[in-house]
Design an enzyme around this catalytic site. Structure first.
Site, PDB file in Angstrom:
ATOM      1  N   TYR A   4      -2.388   0.342  10.775  1.00  0.00           N
ATOM      2  CA  TYR A   4      -2.310  -0.124   9.386  1.00  0.00           C
ATOM      3  C   TYR A   4      -0.971   0.235   8.747  1.00  0.00           C
ATOM      4  O   TYR A   4      -0.338  -0.610   8.105  1.00  0.00           O
ATOM      5  CB  TYR A   4      -3.464   0.495   8.594  1.00  0.00           C
ATOM      6  CG  TYR A   4      -3.544   0.031   7.160  1.00  0.00           C
ATOM      7  CD1 TYR A   4      -3.781  -1.300   6.846  1.00  0.00           C
ATOM      8  CD2 TYR A   4      -3.380   0.937   6.111  1.00  0.00           C
ATOM      9  CE1 TYR A   4      -3.860  -1.724   5.519  1.00  0.00           C
ATOM     10  CE2 TYR A   4      -3.457   0.525   4.791  1.00  0.00           C
ATOM     11  CZ  TYR A   4      -3.696  -0.806   4.498  1.00  0.00           C
ATOM     12  OH  TYR A   4      -3.758  -1.219   3.194  1.00  0.00           O
ATOM     13  N   SER A  50       0.860  -1.188   0.000  1.00  0.00           N
ATOM     14  CA  SER A  50       0.000   0.000   0.000  1.00  0.00           C
ATOM     15  C   SER A  50       0.889   1.227   0.000  1.00  0.00           C
ATOM     16  O   SER A  50       2.080   1.141   0.353  1.00  0.00           O
ATOM     17  CB  SER A  50      -0.846  -0.002   1.279  1.00  0.00           C
ATOM     18  OG  SER A  50      -1.500   1.236   1.474  1.00  0.00           O
TER      19      SER A  50
HETATM   20  C1  8X3 Z   1      -4.982   1.663   1.287  1.00  0.00           C
HETATM   21  C2  8X3 Z   1      -4.499   3.001   0.999  1.00  0.00           C
HETATM   22  O1  8X3 Z   1      -4.269   5.411   1.767  1.00  0.00           O
HETATM   23  O2  8X3 Z   1      -5.915   4.039   2.918  1.00  0.00           O
HETATM   24  O3  8X3 Z   1      -3.983   0.698   1.365  1.00  0.00           O
HETATM   25  O4  8X3 Z   1      -3.588   3.720   3.338  1.00  0.00           O
HETATM   26  S1  8X3 Z   1      -4.579   4.063   2.328  1.00  0.00           S
END
Ligand code: 8X3
Length: 244
Positions: free
Chosen positions: A144, A131
């Site tokens: 994340y 990502s």
């Molecule tokens: C998803 C993109 O910008 O939400 O992997 O991290 S973001």
């Protein structure tokens, strides 16, 4: 030449489903793994692939999955995702645990299980979908972004560890792609998820599948190391141009 096999994790929806479909169109026999076997089976039926249950957060599930796939040429580590948006101060440990299990340890488990087979094939390829969050740290996203940084570090390490062996490694790092990603991140809140993509044209799963298909169909001596792909209207994880 016998048909090459591609294994796609998280293949029941979104980028995984699109990639499975596209790789089948490129001539691969595709093995689709995900928790939702019925969804995988539906896609597998359409593309002449094989659907198998897979929970990448569960070691026994990964072992059983890998044992059912004796030969593999391409592995697409796509399973993963985000849970929640919270400051570090308000971080929810269970959300972190799931994101690290799914994105980091999931990629570790599946890659370990398939690397010997990929190398054995004489022309293997590991594609890991990370990502823009593997390059950037943004407010409220640390669970994340930290998981994606770690997943990417794991993937990038493989490149050096397997130099000289017949296996390639490609990292695909997408920005905004309109899939179930945001719905899952916000626990099913579709309105909040829609707002993420409002006023701009996001990527769709097929855009990413197209890029993965391009990377894996280059000649064997060509290694596409990394591709960062975003909508034209997105400059970074936190900066986009929106109309209206
Ligand atoms: C998803 C993109 O910008 O939400 O992997 O991290 S973001």
């Amino acid at each position: 030449m016998s048909q090459r096999t591609a294994v796609v994790t998280g293949a029941s929806a979104g980028i995984g489903a699109a990639t499975a479909t596209r790789l089948a169109a490129e001539g691969f026999h595709v093995v689709l793994g995900a928790r939702r076997l019925d969804r995988c089976q539906e896609i597998a039926d359409k593309i002449g692939g094989t659907a198998l249950q897979l929970d990448v957060t569960d070691e026994a599930s990964v072992e059983a999955f890998a044992a059912s796939v004796p030969v593999a040429h391409v592995l697409v580590n796509n399973a993963g995702g985000a849970r929640g948006l919270a400051t570090v101060q308000d971080a929810v440990e269970d959300d972190w645990r799931w994101m690290w299990e799914a994105n980091v340890l999931g990629t570790l488990r599946v890659t370990k299980a398939f690397l010997p087979k990929l190398i054995e094939s004489g022309d293997g390829h590991v594609v890991t979908v990370t990502s823009v969050a593997a390059f950037e740290a943004y407010d409220n996203g640390s669970g994340y972004t930290s998981a994606k940084h770690a997943q990417a570090a794991l993937h990038r390490t493989l490149r050096g560890e397997h130099l000289g062996q017949p296996v390639r490694f490609t990292e695909i790092a997408p920005g905004m792609v309109e899939t179930d990603f945001s719905v899952n991140r916000f626990g099913g809140d579709t309105e909040r998820a829609e707002a993420v993509y409002r006023g701009l044209q996001p990527l769709v799963a097929d855009d990413v599948a197209d890029t993965i298909a391009w990377a894996v169909t280059r000649p064997s001596h060509v290694n596409i190391d990394q591709i960062i792909m975003k909508p034209r209207a997105q400059a970074s994880a936190t900066r986009a141009h929106r109309e209206g």
